[in-house]
Design a protein around this motif. Structure first.
Motif, mmCIF file in Angstrom:
data_model
loop_
_atom_site.group_PDB
_atom_site.id
_atom_site.type_symbol
_atom_site.label_atom_id
_atom_site.label_comp_id
_atom_site.label_asym_id
_atom_site.label_seq_id
_atom_site.Cartn_x
_atom_site.Cartn_y
_atom_site.Cartn_z
ATOM 1 N N THR A 227 0.312 67.348 61.569
ATOM 2 C CA THR A 227 0.374 68.430 62.555
ATOM 3 C C THR A 227 -0.571 69.555 62.143
ATOM 4 O O THR A 227 -0.730 69.852 60.960
ATOM 5 C CB THR A 227 1.793 69.028 62.695
ATOM 6 O OG1 THR A 227 2.194 69.592 61.460
ATOM 7 C CG2 THR A 227 2.796 67.978 63.138
ATOM 8 N N VAL A 228 -1.207 70.149 63.144
ATOM 9 C CA VAL A 228 -2.043 71.337 62.951
ATOM 10 C C VAL A 228 -1.441 72.431 63.820
ATOM 11 O O VAL A 228 -1.404 72.318 65.043
ATOM 12 C CB VAL A 228 -3.508 71.075 63.358
ATOM 13 C CG1 VAL A 228 -4.342 72.344 63.148
ATOM 14 C CG2 VAL A 228 -4.094 69.918 62.571
ATOM 15 N N ASP A 229 -0.949 73.493 63.184
ATOM 16 C CA ASP A 229 -0.289 74.563 63.928
ATOM 17 C C ASP A 229 -1.320 75.427 64.640
ATOM 18 O O ASP A 229 -2.280 75.901 64.011
ATOM 19 C CB ASP A 229 0.534 75.440 62.990
ATOM 20 C CG ASP A 229 1.693 74.690 62.364
ATOM 21 O OD1 ASP A 229 2.206 73.775 63.036
ATOM 22 O OD2 ASP A 229 2.071 75.006 61.221
ATOM 23 N N PRO A 230 -1.142 75.646 65.953
ATOM 24 C CA PRO A 230 -2.068 76.533 66.669
ATOM 25 C C PRO A 230 -1.938 77.957 66.163
ATOM 26 O O PRO A 230 -0.912 78.350 65.601
ATOM 27 C CB PRO A 230 -1.600 76.407 68.131
ATOM 28 C CG PRO A 230 -0.167 75.991 68.036
ATOM 29 C CD PRO A 230 -0.070 75.128 66.811
ATOM 30 N N ASP A 231 -2.984 78.736 66.356
ATOM 31 C CA ASP A 231 -2.999 80.152 65.952
ATOM 32 C C ASP A 231 -2.962 80.339 64.448
ATOM 33 O O ASP A 231 -2.608 81.418 63.962
ATOM 34 C CB ASP A 231 -1.833 80.918 66.605
ATOM 35 C CG ASP A 231 -1.857 80.839 68.121
ATOM 36 O OD1 ASP A 231 -2.963 80.861 68.687
ATOM 37 O OD2 ASP A 231 -0.772 80.731 68.721
#
Length: 440
Positions: A227-231
């Protein structure tokens, strides 16, 4: 919908359910003992209420201040501080006119309901969802071990076979057991297949807490992003799901814990990732909390874990045992609140809200609601005036001594307890605000 809003909605719904059920725990025995209940409110109606309706002798309503709820029982010194009523002669329908044992049952009703609700939710989860565990077979690469625990003889790649000589079913529970249970020995299987039993210091839980090493054993996971967290900085730097991290600042990495150890928290990092068979170089600087915003939750486990299913009788027994262990563990770790390290970790609504996931999940919602219900039961039974436990403390004193504390003393005790609770609420939520601004 933003993760913050999702968490806030789950928190509001969870607390609303638990507050209403808690107050019902007082309301029902009060009615059974023919004690008049003047008000039944979800949230506090300071100055005004959002909704209210009188049915019979009781006004039911919803207040605007979401800091809890209450039932106002006639003839009882509580947060309403109704001195005018208490100055009148006792009436047969009032709380103060009832025998001490009836008053004790009324006061313990809310806590009792919270305990039962927690146990029932856990039993329902086991019955409808089962339980996911991680066995030795599910973790073929074993654990990555914190340096502090390597000093005790543990090694990267170890897997947990036994604790205190007993077979250990869910190996990922090892961190919780070391912190909260009385663990004297752990038997591990080494990467070469050999088996060794290691002795554990008696104060291992205190050592973990003071050193901040709360998760000394992490599943040995491949350095692959799931997972790549937005912001977060990683998203802006171009990281993608399924990227395999090859090196960090010229240090070759294969496993996730190696990546975490090599990452600089306060400077720019150069990472080489493998993507679609090609290598790419990305540069990223962590945010003020030392986070770049990529995760690996162990989804590459060989079998995805082992699911246990439960029949009706098994789920009732299993849910009760699970809930009891949650309560026991919480009580045991409560002592750390009174340490220098622990007081800074006390949290308010923000900390409770963060127990919920950023995406709506009914399973996670009910898990967290059961946990909060059991925590509320314990917190409410603490012998602090203004809490149920404070009333219980004075009732037990009356039952043992045969003397009832006078109303003036009870009024002062209620005021002291109320201001103490307000101070604790402000301090806990102040901690949340501090962590949100400065991290930690």
């Amino acid at each position: 919908m933003s993760p913050f809003v999702v968490k806030a909605l789950q928190l509001l719904l969870s607390l609303s359910i638990l507050i209403v059920l808690h107050e019902l725990g007082h309301f029902i025995p009060a009615k059974i003992f023919k004690t008049r209940v003047e008000k039944f409110f979800l949230f506090f109606d300071v100055k005004f209420a959002l909704v209210k309706k009188k049915i019979g002798e009781t006004v039911y309503g919803i207040g605007w201040l979401p800091l809890g709820g209450y039932v106002k029982i006639s003839g009882m010194i509580d947060e309403s501080m109704d001195k005018e009523q208490m100055a009148q002669p006792p009436q047969p329908w009032e709380f103060r006119s009832k025998p001490a044992w009836q008053r004790l049952i009324i006061m313990l009703g809310g806590v009792t309901v919270n305990i039962i609700v927690g146990f029932v939710i856990y039993a329902s989860i086991l019955y409808f969802y089962g339980r996911d565990i991680t066995t030795v077979e599910d973790l073929p690469q074993g654990f990555a071990v914190a340096q502090e625990f390597k000093e005790l003889g543990f090694e990267d790649g170890d897997n947990i076979l036994k604790v205190n000589g007993n077979d250990f079913q869910n190996v990922t529970d090892i961190n919780k057991y070391l912190f909260l249970r009385d663990v004297s020995s752990v038997t591990v299987k080494r990467t070469d297949g050999s088996v060794e039993t290691l002795s554990i210091p008696e104060d291992i839980g205190e050592q973990m807490f003071k050193k901040g090493v709360m998760v000394p054993f992490q599943a040995m996971r491949q350095a692959v992003i799931d997972t790549v967290d937005p912001d977060y900085p990683a998203a802006a730097a171009g990281f993608l799901k399924d990227d395999r991290i090859v090196s960090v600042n010229d240090t070759k990495v294969e496993y996730w814990h190696e990546f975490q150890n090599a990452l600089l928290k306060e400077a720019e990092n150069t990472l080489v990732v493998s993507r679609n068979g090609a290598l790419d170089t990305l540069r990223v600087t962590p945010n003020e909390n030392g986070v770049i915003g990529i995760n690996n939750f162990g989804k590459e486990l060989q079998t995805g874990g082992t699911k246990l299913t439960y029949g009706l009788g098994e789920s009732i027994t299993g849910g009760t045992v699970y809930g009891y262990n949650i309560l026991k563990d919480y009580v045991k770790q409560f002592k750390y609140v009174f340490t220098k390290e622990g007081i800074t970790q006390v949290g308010g609504f923000g900390a409770i809200g963060n127990l919920f996931p950023g995406e709506w999940s009914w399973l996670a919602f009910w898990h967290t609601t059961a946990l909060i219900s059991i925590i509320l039961a314990f917190m409410n039974v603490l012998p602090i005036p203004a809490l149920d436990g404070g009333h219980v403390m004075f009732l037990l004193y009356e039952m043992v001594s045969g003397r009832k504390p006078n109303d003036k003393f009870m009024e002062y005790a209620q005021m002291v307890g109320f201001f103490l609770l307000i101070a604790l609420v402000l301090f806990a939520n102040g901690n949340d605000i501090y962590r949100a601004i400065f991290g930690g």
